[in-house]
Design an enzyme around this catalytic site. Structure first.
Site, PDB file in Angstrom:
ATOM      1  N   LYS A 130     -40.491 -51.454  50.080  1.00  0.00           N
ATOM      2  CA  LYS A 130     -39.040 -51.551  49.899  1.00  0.00           C
ATOM      3  C   LYS A 130     -38.599 -50.664  48.754  1.00  0.00           C
ATOM      4  O   LYS A 130     -39.343 -50.485  47.793  1.00  0.00           O
ATOM      5  CB  LYS A 130     -38.678 -52.984  49.524  1.00  0.00           C
ATOM      6  CG  LYS A 130     -38.899 -53.980  50.621  1.00  0.00           C
ATOM      7  CD  LYS A 130     -38.262 -55.301  50.215  1.00  0.00           C
ATOM      8  CE  LYS A 130     -38.391 -56.317  51.325  1.00  0.00           C
ATOM      9  NZ  LYS A 130     -39.706 -56.967  51.317  1.00  0.00           N
ATOM     10  N   GLU A 182     -51.705 -62.389  55.031  1.00  0.00           N
ATOM     11  CA  GLU A 182     -51.537 -62.905  53.664  1.00  0.00           C
ATOM     12  C   GLU A 182     -50.706 -64.185  53.641  1.00  0.00           C
ATOM     13  O   GLU A 182     -50.024 -64.524  54.621  1.00  0.00           O
ATOM     14  CB  GLU A 182     -50.908 -61.851  52.750  1.00  0.00           C
ATOM     15  CG  GLU A 182     -49.499 -61.452  53.151  1.00  0.00           C
ATOM     16  CD  GLU A 182     -48.682 -60.904  51.974  1.00  0.00           C
ATOM     17  OE1 GLU A 182     -48.504 -61.642  50.974  1.00  0.00           O
ATOM     18  OE2 GLU A 182     -48.198 -59.761  52.070  1.00  0.00           O
ATOM     19  N   LYS A 184     -48.615 -67.877  42.930  1.00  0.00           N
ATOM     20  CA  LYS A 184     -48.779 -66.563  43.544  1.00  0.00           C
ATOM     21  C   LYS A 184     -50.041 -65.961  42.932  1.00  0.00           C
ATOM     22  O   LYS A 184     -50.097 -65.722  41.724  1.00  0.00           O
ATOM     23  CB  LYS A 184     -47.537 -65.717  43.229  1.00  0.00           C
ATOM     24  CG  LYS A 184     -47.611 -64.278  43.695  1.00  0.00           C
ATOM     25  CD  LYS A 184     -46.338 -63.538  43.303  1.00  0.00           C
ATOM     26  CE  LYS A 184     -46.559 -62.039  43.301  1.00  0.00           C
ATOM     27  NZ  LYS A 184     -45.451 -61.326  42.633  1.00  0.00           N
ATOM     28  N   ASP A 242     -44.809 -51.927  34.929  1.00  0.00           N
ATOM     29  CA  ASP A 242     -44.951 -52.859  36.048  1.00  0.00           C
ATOM     30  C   ASP A 242     -45.385 -52.099  37.306  1.00  0.00           C
ATOM     31  O   ASP A 242     -44.565 -51.496  38.001  1.00  0.00           O
ATOM     32  CB  ASP A 242     -43.642 -53.611  36.287  1.00  0.00           C
ATOM     33  CG  ASP A 242     -43.825 -54.760  37.282  1.00  0.00           C
ATOM     34  OD1 ASP A 242     -44.907 -54.853  37.873  1.00  0.00           O
ATOM     35  OD2 ASP A 242     -42.874 -55.538  37.458  1.00  0.00           O
ATOM     36  N   ASP A 290     -51.620 -54.422  43.811  1.00  0.00           N
ATOM     37  CA  ASP A 290     -51.934 -54.022  45.197  1.00  0.00           C
ATOM     38  C   ASP A 290     -52.454 -52.579  45.242  1.00  0.00           C
ATOM     39  O   ASP A 290     -53.313 -52.247  46.064  1.00  0.00           O
ATOM     40  CB  ASP A 290     -50.686 -54.108  46.097  1.00  0.00           C
ATOM     41  CG  ASP A 290     -50.187 -55.528  46.312  1.00  0.00           C
ATOM     42  OD1 ASP A 290     -50.865 -56.488  45.857  1.00  0.00           O
ATOM     43  OD2 ASP A 290     -49.112 -55.677  46.928  1.00  0.00           O
TER      44      ASP A 290
HETATM   45  N1  PSU Z   1     -43.160 -56.886  49.201  1.00  0.00           N
HETATM   46  C1  PSU Z   1     -42.538 -57.339  50.297  1.00  0.00           C
HETATM   47  N2  PSU Z   1     -42.832 -58.584  50.754  1.00  0.00           N
HETATM   48  C2  PSU Z   1     -43.750 -59.380  50.118  1.00  0.00           C
HETATM   49  C3  PSU Z   1     -44.412 -58.869  48.960  1.00  0.00           C
HETATM   50  C4  PSU Z   1     -44.093 -57.636  48.551  1.00  0.00           C
HETATM   51  O1  PSU Z   1     -41.734 -56.637  50.870  1.00  0.00           O
HETATM   52  O2  PSU Z   1     -43.978 -60.511  50.547  1.00  0.00           O
HETATM   53  C5  PSU Z   1     -45.456 -59.711  48.283  1.00  0.00           C
HETATM   54  C6  PSU Z   1     -46.861 -59.342  48.780  1.00  0.00           C
HETATM   55  O3  PSU Z   1     -47.663 -60.494  48.763  1.00  0.00           O
HETATM   56  C7  PSU Z   1     -47.325 -58.359  47.734  1.00  0.00           C
HETATM   57  C8  PSU Z   1     -46.739 -58.965  46.488  1.00  0.00           C
HETATM   58  O4  PSU Z   1     -48.734 -58.230  47.641  1.00  0.00           O
HETATM   59  O5  PSU Z   1     -45.458 -59.429  46.874  1.00  0.00           O
HETATM   60  C9  PSU Z   1     -46.640 -57.969  45.377  1.00  0.00           C
HETATM   61  O6  PSU Z   1     -46.237 -58.621  44.208  1.00  0.00           O
HETATM   62  P1  PSU Z   1     -46.193 -57.810  42.837  1.00  0.00           P
HETATM   63  O7  PSU Z   1     -45.092 -56.815  42.993  1.00  0.00           O
HETATM   64  O8  PSU Z   1     -45.901 -58.845  41.821  1.00  0.00           O
HETATM   65  O9  PSU Z   1     -47.533 -57.164  42.658  1.00  0.00           O
HETATM   66 MN    MN Z   2     -45.848 -56.633  38.664  1.00  0.00          MN
END
Ligand code: PSU
Ligand code: MN
Length: 301
Positions: free
Chosen positions: A160, A25, A87, A139, A143
């Site tokens: 995490k 990614e 993003k 939220d 993914d």
């Molecule tokens: N969690 C991590 N490192 C990352 C991401 C998430 O520990 O780099 C990044 C990845 O690209 C993941 C995205 O798909 O953040 C998820 O964002 P959101 O929570 O906004 O869906």
């Molecule tokens: Mn989100």
């Protein structure tokens, strides 16, 4: 072939010859790590995949084109622009493509573009999930929906604890996504090997990962498979220290009213600053570890 997609020649040759390819990614490059470590890490991950006998395909949107396989200068471009690159999640693809803009692909969009290109295995650091407090904010990372619908094996180091790991597992269960622990019964928590939550299955070899995923594809069940690979012991962090940093980052995000797509990049950057860069070193090592496992699983597939 999809008229919006460019597959790099090396990637196309490997796919045509049935040789292993691993998708990577680009949000981790532009939003997940600072420059220049982001570019160095992206190139090192690609090299690790090559050393394991597979071809890397770093995925991004460049000038509105969906790219499966980037040149080193394209990786440098995304790393330098950092958070100025959009993003890009599933909902962002139409406008970015129509406008000819750049986008850094999250787990979601990397899965989408990998599947378009015919790539079955993808290595990353951590996935998005159900955020803490999602019962009021709603939220939940896209993914999780993508894992439910797009047939790609995603190798990560768990998630995490900026997220609600228990709710993330419940969501994946509802959506029919197998959650595999590689050499462990417990969901790894990215910086640490343990979270206290059980995975669905423990698998100990890349052969068995490939066999399970092949069975899923053959049955036409749809959707992906999540492989959670614990950070190597020597790079894992002290749980108390990392959890204190996570709590502090979450409190700052709440105070500043950070929300939506900014939440995850904000938390990642703050955790890195609070831990004085130690978390970045662990982050880099776990990505390399996932790249090696993904290359091995892709070779078996
Ligand atoms: N969690 C991590 N490192 C990352 C991401 C998430 O520990 O780099 C990044 C990845 O690209 C993941 C995205 O798909 O953040 C998820 O964002 P959101 O929570 O906004 O869906
Ligand atoms: Mn989100």
């Amino acid at each position: 072939m999809n008229k919006y997609l460019d597959i790099a020649p090396e990637v196309q040759e490997a796919l045509s010859a049935g040789r292993p390819v691993v998708a990577l990614e680009s949000t981790i490059i532009s939003h997940g790590m600072p420059y220049p470590q982001n570019v160095q890490t992206a190139l090192r991950v690609e090299q690790t995949i090559r050393d394991c006998g597979a071809v890397p395909a770093t995925i991004a949107i460049i000038g509105g084109r969906l790219k499966a396989g980037l040149t080193p200068s394209e990786i440098e471009h995304l790393g330098r622009k950092g958070r100025d690159v959009a993003k890009a999640s599933r909902r962002d693809l139409p406008v970015l493509v129509a406008r000819g803009q750049d986008g850094a692909t999250t787990v979601t969009t990397t899965m989408i573009i990998a599947a378009m290109a015919g790539i079955k295995v993808f290595a990353t650091g951590g996935i998005g999930g159900v955020h803490r407090g999602a019962e009021t904010t709603m939220d939940i990372s896209a993914d999780l929906e993508e894992l439910a619908r797009t047939p790609v094996m995603v190798v990560c180091a768990g998630a995490k604890s900026i997220l609600d790991l228990g709710l993330t597992l419940e969501y994946l269960e509802t959506k029919g996504v197998p959650v595999i622990g590689y050499g462990t019964d417990e969901l790894p928590a990215f910086y640490t090997r343990r979270s206290g939550f059980k995975v669905d299955y423990r698998i100990d070899t890349p052969e068995e990962l490939a066999a399970a995923f092949k069975a899923k594809l053959d049955m036409g069940l749809g959707g992906g498979m999540l492989v959670t690979n614990p950070i190597p012991e020597e790079y894992s962090m002290d749980p108390e220290r990392i959890n204190a940093a996570i709590e502090q980052a979450l409190a700052e995000a709440a105070e500043k009213g950070i929300h939506g797509k900014e939440t995850t990049p904000f938390l990642l950057a703050r955790i890195k600053d609070i831990t004085g860069g130690d978390s970045l070193a662990s982050n880099i090592q776990l990505v390399l570890n996932n790249a090696r496992l993904a290359a091995a699983a892709a070779a078996c597939l």
